[in-house]
Design an enzyme around this catalytic site. Structure first.
Site, short mmCIF file in Angstrom:
data_model
loop_
_atom_site.label_atom_id
_atom_site.label_comp_id
_atom_site.label_asym_id
_atom_site.label_seq_id
_atom_site.Cartn_x
_atom_site.Cartn_y
_atom_site.Cartn_z
N ASP A 104 34.98 22.78 -24.95
CA ASP A 104 34.54 21.82 -23.93
C ASP A 104 33.39 20.93 -24.34
OD1 ASP A 104 32.20 23.40 -23.48
OD2 ASP A 104 32.25 22.81 -21.36
N GLU A 105 32.97 20.97 -25.59
CA GLU A 105 31.87 20.07 -25.97
C GLU A 105 32.04 19.54 -27.39
OE1 GLU A 105 27.91 21.80 -26.61
OE2 GLU A 105 28.83 23.75 -26.33
P1 TTP Z 1 29.67 26.00 -21.22
O1 TTP Z 1 29.79 24.53 -21.53
O2 TTP Z 1 28.48 26.73 -21.73
O3 TTP Z 1 29.70 26.20 -19.63
P2 TTP Z 1 30.51 25.45 -18.53
O4 TTP Z 1 31.27 24.30 -19.06
O5 TTP Z 1 31.33 26.45 -17.77
O6 TTP Z 1 29.38 24.95 -17.54
P3 TTP Z 1 28.31 23.77 -17.76
O7 TTP Z 1 28.61 22.80 -16.65
O8 TTP Z 1 26.99 24.42 -17.63
O9 TTP Z 1 28.56 23.19 -19.11
O10 TTP Z 1 30.95 26.75 -21.75
C1 TTP Z 1 32.25 26.18 -21.71
C2 TTP Z 1 33.28 27.23 -21.37
O11 TTP Z 1 33.21 28.30 -22.32
C3 TTP Z 1 33.09 27.87 -20.02
O12 TTP Z 1 33.73 27.14 -18.97
C4 TTP Z 1 33.64 29.23 -20.20
C5 TTP Z 1 33.44 29.55 -21.69
N1 TTP Z 1 32.31 30.47 -21.85
C6 TTP Z 1 32.56 31.85 -21.93
O13 TTP Z 1 33.73 32.26 -21.90
N2 TTP Z 1 31.50 32.70 -22.06
C7 TTP Z 1 30.20 32.28 -22.09
O14 TTP Z 1 29.26 33.10 -22.19
C8 TTP Z 1 29.95 30.87 -22.01
C9 TTP Z 1 28.53 30.35 -22.06
C10 TTP Z 1 31.02 30.01 -21.89
MG MG Z 2 30.37 22.91 -20.33
#
Ligand code: TTP
Ligand code: MG
Length: 390
Positions: A104-105
């Site tokens: 996702d990034e």
């Molecule tokens: P993140 O980008 O850290 O979190 P997010 O997209 O859910 O929320 P934010 O709006 O704060 O960015 O992580 C992306 C995905 O990775 C998240 O949706 C689920 C997965 N993930 C896990 O499975 N375990 C974890 O500990 C983290 C941090 C993320």
């Molecule tokens: Mg995210």
């Protein structure tokens, strides 16, 4: 001219995909993670659930205690990785310099894209808008002259945030941030820094480079660099794509060849579209079939010339299906198709002069344009393509 880096990060990624696909979840606390009652953890939670104090990596038992009304879902990894590819196809419209950090990034180097698409800020805005309009998902972005600052910025106004770090206002941006925001500062380093009375980035500065490296060793030097906003790391592109494929597992095993062909055509449409989105053409087309007893067959055909046309991919994979599978065919559990043997057409000038079937290309281009502009529209050319069956 200085570099222009964008960091894009999806908001509550897994949870947002579930909310999108299941409208009944709208407005409710959604937690993606292990089964309640198990010893597993939370993968992520939507922003409603976060208000109850639920966050990633928290034991699911604790999450359920904090948010008893939370809807806990197990997550669908294959869907998230498909969405991730669609997000990347949007990035590709603006730059080939993409470094994914997770599903996702990603970092994007748009330094050279600005002459074509406008400022880095407006590129970031367009990317966020396209992700929202085409994929119906929220994203945030940070824009800066290096990766470190862009990544901090993308996190500051989530969800749906866009933060630009103006180089001339770097200190005002950086100094008030907690040291834990600095890249590489984990729990241990934070304890050590807090012990030294260092809480914000500004607290680092009076120590000076030498003192900081005396106290913290190599990491001290690194922190000093970051506290001054220095980060020379380049955006490192993802590994070259070797193949593009798509497959589907049926809920019940399928015997009817028409149903199988129709599924195969839809997969081919998707694969061909992804191919064109990435500016690729391929030569080897593969069919994959898994039967009810789990035996799996693959059949491949190499074309005389590479192609990105749906009709070419379809006729090849359809012929493999009709002529290279056992008869009678056992019930099918999974069907898939893929293409490999790429050459980047953006880089092969000479190939631009090869004659091609222009009407088929035109249809592809038109349908890609429609698909790119109006997501959600299901475009199918089943009747024209399925000529062998009619
Ligand atoms: P993140 O980008 O850290 O979190 P997010 O997209 O859910 O929320 P934010 O709006 O704060 O960015 O992580 C992306 C995905 O990775 C998240 O949706 C689920 C997965 N993930 C896990 O499975 N375990 C974890 O500990 C983290 C941090 C993320
Ligand atoms: Mg995210």
């Amino acid at each position: 001219m200085s570099r222009a880096i964008i960091h894009v990060d999806m908001d509550a990624f897994y949870a947002s995909v579930e909310e999108r696909d299941r409208p009944e979840l709208k407005g409710r606390p959604v937690i993606i993670g292990a089964q309640p009652g198990s010893r597993g953890v939370v993968s992520t939670a939507n922003y409603v659930a976060r208000r109850y104090g639920v966050h990633s990596a928290m034991p699911i038992s604790q999450a359920v205690k904090r948010c008893p009304d939370g809807i806990v879902l197990p997550g669908r990894m294959s869907v998230y990785s498909d969405v991730s590819r669609q997000i990347h196809a949007i990035f590709q419209r603006y730059t080939p310099l993409i470094e994914p950090l997770s599903l996702d990034e990603a970092f994007l180097d748009v330094s050279a894209s600005r002459s074509l698409f406008g400022s880095a800020e407006s590129i970031a805005r367009q990317i966020i808008d396209e992700i929202r309009e085409e994929l119906h998902l929220p994203a945030s972005a940070g824009v800066a002259h290096n990766k470190f600052l862009a990544k901090i910025a993308s996190d500051l106004q989530k969800p749906n945030g866009l933060v630009v770090v103006d180089e001339s206002r770097l200190e005002a941006f950086l100094h008030p941030l907690p040291v834990t925001r600095l890249w590489g500062v984990g729990k241990n380093a934070a304890v050590k820094l807090h012990g030294l009375g260092i809480y914000s980035v500004a607290d680092i500065l009076p120590l000076g480079e030498a003192e900081l490296s005396r106290l913290l060793g190599k990491q001290g030097l690194h922190l000093w660099q970051l506290a001054h906003g220095h980060d020379p790391r380049p955006v490192v592109c993802e590994r070259e794509v070797k193949s593009i494929s798509n497959e589907i597992t049926f809920e019940v095993d399928i015997l009817d060849p028409e149903t199988l062909l129709s599924a195969l055509l839809q997969l081919t449409e998707k694969v061909a579209w992804r191919l064109r989105q990435q500016g690729l053409q391929g030569r080897t087309i593969q069919l994959k079939v898994r039967f009810s007893d789990f035996t799996t067959l693959t059949r491949a055909q190499t074309l005389a010339a590479k192609s990105d046309q749906t009709v070419v991919l379809w006729h090849t994979v359809e012929a493999l299906f009709q002529h290279k599978l056992p008869t009678p065919m056992p019930p099918v559990r999974l069907i898939g198709m893929g293409i490999s043997g790429f050459e980047d057409i953006k880089q092969s000038q000479t190939e631009l002069f090869v004659e091609e079937d222009s009407s088929a290309s035109l249809v592809d281009r038109l349908s890609d344009n429609i698909r790119n502009r109006f997501s959600g529209i299901k475009l199918q050319r089943a009747r024209s393509l399925r000529r062998h069956k009619e």
